[in-house]
Motif scaffolding. Structure first.
Motif, PDB file in Angstrom:
ATOM      1  N   HIS A  70       0.905  -1.092  -0.011  1.00  5.80           N
ATOM      2  CA  HIS A  70      -0.049   0.054  -0.188  1.00  5.80           C
ATOM      3  C   HIS A  70       0.979   1.007   0.000  1.00  5.80           C
ATOM      4  O   HIS A  70       0.584   2.214  -0.855  1.00  5.80           O
ATOM      5  N   LEU A  71       1.921   1.301   1.107  1.00  3.79           N
ATOM      6  CA  LEU A  71       2.853   2.494   0.969  1.00  3.79           C
ATOM      7  C   LEU A  71       3.642   2.689  -0.427  1.00  3.79           C
ATOM      8  O   LEU A  71       4.015   3.807  -0.909  1.00  3.79           O
ATOM      9  N   ALA A  72       4.095   1.554  -0.888  1.00  6.28           N
ATOM     10  CA  ALA A  72       4.902   1.609  -2.128  1.00  6.28           C
ATOM     11  C   ALA A  72       4.206   2.259  -3.339  1.00  6.28           C
ATOM     12  O   ALA A  72       4.756   3.141  -3.951  1.00  6.28           O
ATOM     13  N   GLY A  73       2.737   1.930  -3.338  1.00  5.47           N
ATOM     14  CA  GLY A  73       1.885   2.519  -4.475  1.00  5.47           C
ATOM     15  C   GLY A  73       1.686   4.108  -4.176  1.00  5.47           C
ATOM     16  O   GLY A  73       1.872   4.842  -5.027  1.00  5.47           O
ATOM     17  N   LEU A  74       1.496   4.371  -2.927  1.00  7.33           N
ATOM     18  CA  LEU A  74       1.348   5.852  -2.549  1.00  7.33           C
ATOM     19  C   LEU A  74       2.511   6.621  -2.503  1.00  7.33           C
ATOM     20  O   LEU A  74       2.536   7.872  -3.352  1.00  7.33           O
ATOM     21  N   LYS A  75       3.997   6.100  -2.269  1.00  8.86           N
ATOM     22  CA  LYS A  75       4.984   6.601  -2.452  1.00  8.86           C
ATOM     23  C   LYS A  75       5.240   6.880  -4.071  1.00  8.86           C
ATOM     24  O   LYS A  75       5.954   7.876  -4.405  1.00  8.86           O
ATOM     25  N   GLU A  76       5.179   5.669  -4.914  1.00  8.11           N
ATOM     26  CA  GLU A  76       5.179   6.121  -6.049  1.00  8.11           C
ATOM     27  C   GLU A  76       4.258   7.363  -6.886  1.00  8.11           C
ATOM     28  O   GLU A  76       4.910   7.959  -7.769  1.00  8.11           O
ATOM     29  N   GLU A  77       3.120   7.309  -6.411  1.00  6.24           N
ATOM     30  CA  GLU A  77       2.310   8.333  -6.749  1.00  6.24           C
ATOM     31  C   GLU A  77       2.905   9.625  -6.226  1.00  6.24           C
ATOM     32  O   GLU A  77       2.794  10.828  -7.131  1.00  6.24           O
ATOM     33  N   ALA A  78       3.374   9.851  -5.058  1.00  3.10           N
ATOM     34  CA  ALA A  78       4.152  11.055  -4.731  1.00  3.10           C
ATOM     35  C   ALA A  78       5.363  11.516  -5.353  1.00  3.10           C
ATOM     36  O   ALA A  78       5.273  12.765  -5.787  1.00  3.10           O
ATOM     37  N   GLY A  79       6.028  10.380  -5.727  1.00  6.69           N
ATOM     38  CA  GLY A  79       7.255  10.775  -6.593  1.00  6.69           C
ATOM     39  C   GLY A  79       6.819  11.373  -7.955  1.00  6.69           C
ATOM     40  O   GLY A  79       7.495  12.122  -8.495  1.00  6.69           O
ATOM     41  N   SER A  80       5.720  10.787  -8.593  1.00  4.99           N
ATOM     42  CA  SER A  80       5.054  10.997  -9.667  1.00  4.99           C
ATOM     43  C   SER A  80       4.765  12.747 -10.058  1.00  4.99           C
ATOM     44  O   SER A  80       4.709  13.347 -10.791  1.00  4.99           O
ATOM     45  N   MET A  81       4.362  13.053  -8.502  1.00  7.03           N
ATOM     46  CA  MET A  81       3.809  14.321  -8.376  1.00  7.03           C
ATOM     47  C   MET A  81       5.040  15.344  -8.088  1.00  7.03           C
ATOM     48  O   MET A  81       4.902  16.658  -7.986  1.00  7.03           O
ATOM     49  N   GLY A  82       6.399  14.735  -7.826  1.00  9.10           N
ATOM     50  CA  GLY A  82       7.261  15.333  -7.570  1.00  9.10           C
ATOM     51  C   GLY A  82       7.501  15.861  -5.951  1.00  9.10           C
ATOM     52  O   GLY A  82       8.107  17.081  -5.348  1.00  9.10           O
ATOM     53  N   VAL A  83       6.730  15.186  -5.156  1.00  6.16           N
ATOM     54  CA  VAL A  83       6.526  15.394  -3.770  1.00  6.16           C
ATOM     55  C   VAL A  83       7.673  14.488  -3.159  1.00  6.16           C
ATOM     56  O   VAL A  83       7.667  13.359  -3.258  1.00  6.16           O
ATOM     57  N   ALA A  84       8.655  14.987  -2.212  1.00  5.45           N
ATOM     58  CA  ALA A  84       9.453  14.192  -1.435  1.00  5.45           C
ATOM     59  C   ALA A  84       8.736  13.343  -0.553  1.00  5.45           C
ATOM     60  O   ALA A  84       8.071  14.049   0.033  1.00  5.45           O
ATOM     61  N   CYS A  85       8.846  12.074  -0.447  1.00  9.34           N
ATOM     62  CA  CYS A  85       8.122  11.261   0.408  1.00  9.34           C
ATOM     63  C   CYS A  85       8.856  10.111   1.003  1.00  9.34           C
ATOM     64  O   CYS A  85       9.707   9.585   0.421  1.00  9.34           O
ATOM     65  N   GLU A  86       8.772   9.823   2.187  1.00 11.81           N
ATOM     66  CA  GLU A  86       9.073   8.556   2.891  1.00 11.81           C
ATOM     67  C   GLU A  86       7.761   7.851   3.367  1.00 11.81           C
ATOM     68  O   GLU A  86       6.899   8.361   3.515  1.00 11.81           O
ATOM     69  N   ALA A  87       8.036   6.664   3.734  1.00 12.81           N
ATOM     70  CA  ALA A  87       6.838   5.733   3.951  1.00 12.81           C
ATOM     71  C   ALA A  87       7.375   4.685   5.308  1.00 12.81           C
ATOM     72  O   ALA A  87       8.344   4.464   5.049  1.00 12.81           O
ATOM     73  N   VAL A  88       6.618   4.851   6.236  1.00 12.57           N
ATOM     74  CA  VAL A  88       6.804   3.938   7.422  1.00 12.57           C
ATOM     75  C   VAL A  88       5.626   3.096   7.833  1.00 12.57           C
ATOM     76  O   VAL A  88       4.585   3.561   7.719  1.00 12.57           O
ATOM     77  N   HIS A  89       5.863   1.954   8.321  1.00 18.69           N
ATOM     78  CA  HIS A  89       4.768   0.969   8.692  1.00 18.69           C
ATOM     79  C   HIS A  89       5.281   0.596  10.388  1.00 18.69           C
ATOM     80  O   HIS A  89       6.554   0.444  10.507  1.00 18.69           O
ATOM     81  N   VAL A  90       4.328   0.720  11.226  1.00 17.80           N
ATOM     82  CA  VAL A  90       4.872   0.554  12.487  1.00 17.80           C
ATOM     83  C   VAL A  90       3.883  -0.436  13.282  1.00 17.80           C
ATOM     84  O   VAL A  90       2.395  -0.175  12.867  1.00 17.80           O
TER      85      VAL A  90
END
Length: 145
Positions: A70-90
């Motif tokens: 789930h986070l990988a897909g959202l991180k990819e979306e952020a990257g395509s928008m040019g938004v610096a993004c990290e993803a964490v699960h806890v």
């Protein structure tokens, strides 16, 4: 304005919409984003420890894989928008506290989240994660409905 946003997500449709809106907001403001998924710990009652071992590990592996996917897909979306993004699960039994703690640890200056997730009726009875974050956070919270 805001420089670092924490965006918790549980994969529900409203949460996904909140992430999309948060990413658009981050792009407009030049903020970086940390996406967070909180995995609830395994809960079961059993007198047989052998039953728990296999079930617990299966649950934990599945939950981790789903969160990462789930986070990988959202991180990819952020990257395509040019938004610096990290993803964490806890893993945490108290998602609201985990959200606040993660925001503090990452020096986030804004938490953006959906008004409710996939907890349904139990959220009404126990109080939603969003309401608890609003009540306890010293960091500003933007809630998407």
């Amino acid at each position: 304005m805001f420089e670092h946003m924490l965006v918790p997500t549980d994969g529900s449709p409203l949460s996904t919409t909140a992430v999309e809106n948060s990413l658009a907001f981050a792009k407009e403001t030049g903020a970086k984003v940390t996406l967070l998924t909180v995995i609830e710990p395994f809960h079961i009652l059993s007198a047989n420890a052998e039953q728990l071992a296999g079930t617990r590990s299966t649950y934990e592996e599945h939950a981790k894989a789903e969160a990462e996917k789930h986070l990988a897909g959202l991180k990819e979306e952020a990257g395509s928008m040019g938004v610096a993004c990290e993803a964490v699960h806890v893993v945490s039994g108290e998602p609201y506290q985990c959200i606040i703690d993660t925001a503090v640890e990452n020096n986030c200056d804004l938490i953006t989240m959906a008004s409710h997730g996939r907890r349904g009726v139990s959220a009404l009875v126990l109080g939603s994660v969003t309401m608890k974050v609003l009540t306890h956070s010293k960091i500003p919270v933007l809630v998407y409905r």
